[in-house]
Scaffold this motif. Structure first.
Motif, PDB file in Angstrom:
ATOM      1  N   GLY A 108     108.695  32.615  74.938  1.00 23.04           N
ATOM      2  CA  GLY A 108     109.530  33.822  75.364  1.00 23.04           C
ATOM      3  C   GLY A 108     109.359  34.857  74.497  1.00 23.04           C
ATOM      4  N   ARG A 167     114.398  33.941  80.958  1.00 17.90           N
ATOM      5  CA  ARG A 167     113.322  34.772  80.511  1.00 17.90           C
ATOM      6  C   ARG A 167     112.025  34.138  80.750  1.00 17.90           C
ATOM      7  NH1 ARG A 167     113.862  39.377  77.299  1.00 17.90           N
ATOM      8  NH2 ARG A 167     111.927  38.973  76.579  1.00 17.90           N
ATOM      9  N   ASP A 168     111.833  32.774  80.284  1.00 18.82           N
ATOM     10  CA  ASP A 168     110.633  32.082  80.460  1.00 18.82           C
ATOM     11  C   ASP A 168     110.445  31.629  81.969  1.00 18.82           C
ATOM     12  OD1 ASP A 168     110.229  31.767  77.601  1.00 18.82           O
ATOM     13  OD2 ASP A 168     111.730  30.114  77.374  1.00 18.82           O
ATOM     14  N   LEU A 200     108.752  34.579  83.114  1.00 11.63           N
ATOM     15  CA  LEU A 200     107.349  34.718  82.529  1.00 11.63           C
ATOM     16  C   LEU A 200     106.426  33.661  83.196  1.00 11.63           C
ATOM     17  CD1 LEU A 200     107.840  35.204  78.865  1.00 11.63           C
ATOM     18  CD2 LEU A 200     107.109  36.750  80.312  1.00 11.63           C
ATOM     19  N   GLU A 201     107.023  32.522  83.454  1.00 16.09           N
ATOM     20  CA  GLU A 201     106.183  31.229  84.174  1.00 16.09           C
ATOM     21  C   GLU A 201     105.838  31.681  85.586  1.00 16.09           C
ATOM     22  OE1 GLU A 201     104.872  28.645  83.084  1.00 16.09           O
ATOM     23  OE2 GLU A 201     105.677  28.831  80.837  1.00 16.09           O
ATOM     24  N   SER A 239     105.875  34.636  86.825  1.00 24.12           N
ATOM     25  CA  SER A 239     104.855  35.995  86.603  1.00 24.12           C
ATOM     26  C   SER A 239     103.508  35.539  86.468  1.00 24.12           C
ATOM     27  CB  SER A 239     105.444  36.970  85.598  1.00 24.12           C
ATOM     28  OG  SER A 239     106.735  37.401  85.960  1.00 24.12           O
ATOM     29  N   ILE A 252     106.832  42.609  80.973  1.00 30.39           N
ATOM     30  CA  ILE A 252     106.451  41.243  81.435  1.00 30.39           C
ATOM     31  C   ILE A 252     105.028  40.896  81.044  1.00 30.39           C
ATOM     32  CG2 ILE A 252     106.148  39.498  83.538  1.00 30.39           C
ATOM     33  CD1 ILE A 252     108.341  41.044  84.793  1.00 30.39           C
ATOM     34  N   SER A 275     104.598  40.545  77.293  1.00 34.12           N
ATOM     35  CA  SER A 275     105.308  39.308  76.579  1.00 34.12           C
ATOM     36  C   SER A 275     104.008  38.136  77.029  1.00 34.12           C
ATOM     37  CB  SER A 275     106.375  38.937  77.395  1.00 34.12           C
ATOM     38  OG  SER A 275     107.371  39.591  77.049  1.00 34.12           O
ATOM     39  N   LEU A 276     103.451  38.137  78.312  1.00 32.14           N
ATOM     40  CA  LEU A 276     102.482  37.313  78.774  1.00 32.14           C
ATOM     41  C   LEU A 276     101.023  37.343  77.772  1.00 32.14           C
ATOM     42  CD1 LEU A 276     102.438  37.252  82.522  1.00 32.14           C
ATOM     43  CD2 LEU A 276     103.570  35.541  81.026  1.00 32.14           C
ATOM     44  N   ARG A 335     101.914  35.741  74.671  1.00 34.93           N
ATOM     45  CA  ARG A 335     101.883  34.329  74.930  1.00 34.93           C
ATOM     46  C   ARG A 335     100.379  33.869  74.675  1.00 34.93           C
ATOM     47  NH1 ARG A 335     104.308  30.951  79.742  1.00 34.93           N
ATOM     48  NH2 ARG A 335     106.320  31.443  78.879  1.00 34.93           N
TER      49      ARG A 335
END
Length: 298
Positions: free
Chosen positions: A74, A95-96, A99-100, A102, A140, A143-144, A147
């Motif tokens: 995250g 949040r995770d 993200l997962e 999305s 979003i 953040s991805l 990652r």
């Protein structure tokens, strides 16, 4: 997807093999058994019976452990929590979860068409609750992309240390896995670089560093007499490797076959890269790559 029979040995623990979903019947991204060179630049001479290979190649220096590469990261995590990862049995943070969800929606539906309302519905929360964690869709996406960087950069950084065909194959295999897991990044690159300035800078920087690392890898393999190509040819090979790994999925969707499942298979990119390299490898390495290449067409 099942591991090839020759890979099912007493020494093969589950963490040493990984399978990428979405594979067709033709191409396979199942990790393959390896034979490794303990020292020197040249790979160890192998017997003609490739199907009896049973030892597993250790990871090149700097590569992340496969069993930890899927852990959620995250944007608000600290450096310590990133290193440790989530504990087994502990639910993902909100949040995770966002993200997962999305990531899955972007990969399946496309970055341009997935809205924050669609993401909120997927994680069963109100849009207002989603905005509490991410102010907008751009946050979003950023953040991805971060990652993606956390997973891909260590692999790219290890490429200049590759000295044998074993490490060459494993590094490429792992990189293609990560690119496939975040395939929206390059598949929807035109929309991403136009709409999200922060992500654009990060993706361009990563692509440039990956290309330079691949060039250094090719030069290193040439110095080790594994890759037989002139400097100009090596630069072209490096460009084609990065291009195929990053853009192969999008190009496959344009093929007249219309086989979406085959187009989505990362094994297609792996097969094409190994085919590209084959004519330029020394004889010993070429035979081994032909064996590995055949395993992607099972």
């Amino acid at each position: 997807m099942r591991l090839p029979p020759e890979g099912r040995t007493a020494r093969a623990s589950p963490d040493r093999y990984r399978t990428v979903s979405g594979s067709s019947n033709r191409f396979s991204m199942t990790a393959l058994p390896q034979r490794c060179s303990a020292s020197g630049c040249r790979p160890r001479r192998r017997s003609a019976n490739w199907s009896n290979a049973s030892t597993v190649c250790p990871r090149p220096p700097g590569l992340p452990d496969a069993s930890a590469s899927d852990r959620p990261v995250g944007a608000a995590e600290t450096a310590a929590s990133r290193k440790a990862g989530p504990r087994p049995g502990v639910p993902l943070k909100t949040r995770d979860r966002i993200l997962e969800a999305s990531l899955q929606l972007f990969n399946e539906g496309g970055l341009a068409v997935v809205s924050t309302n669609r993401i909120a519905t997927e994680v069963a929360m109100s849009p207002g609750n989603l905005y509490y964690h991410f102010k907008n869709k751009e946050r979003i996406v950023d953040s991805l992309v971060r990652r993606f960087e956390l997973r891909a950069e260590p692999i790219a950084a290890s490429l200049p240390t590759v000295r044998s065909v074993d490490d060459l194959w494993l590094s490429l295999h792992l990189m293609i896995e990560v690119i496939h897991a975040f395939r929206f990044v390059f598949r929807d690159a035109d929309f991403l670089i136009r709409e999200y300035p922060g992500a654009r800078v990060r993706v361009r920087k990563f692509t440039g560093s990956a290309l330079e690392a691949t060039r250094l890898m090719c030069a290193n393999l040439a110095a080790c007499n594994v890759l037989e190509a002139a400097p100009e040819a090596r630069d072209a090979i490096a460009f084609q490797i990065v291009f195929t790994a990053a853009c192969g999925f999008m190009f496959s969707k344009l093929l007249p076959s219309g086989d979406i499942a085959a187009a989505a298979d990362p094994g297609r990119a792996a097969y094409q890269i190994l085919t590209l390299l084959t004519p330029y490898l020394d004889a010993d390495s070429r035979h081994y790559i032909l064996y590995l290449r055949s395993k992607y067409r099972t």
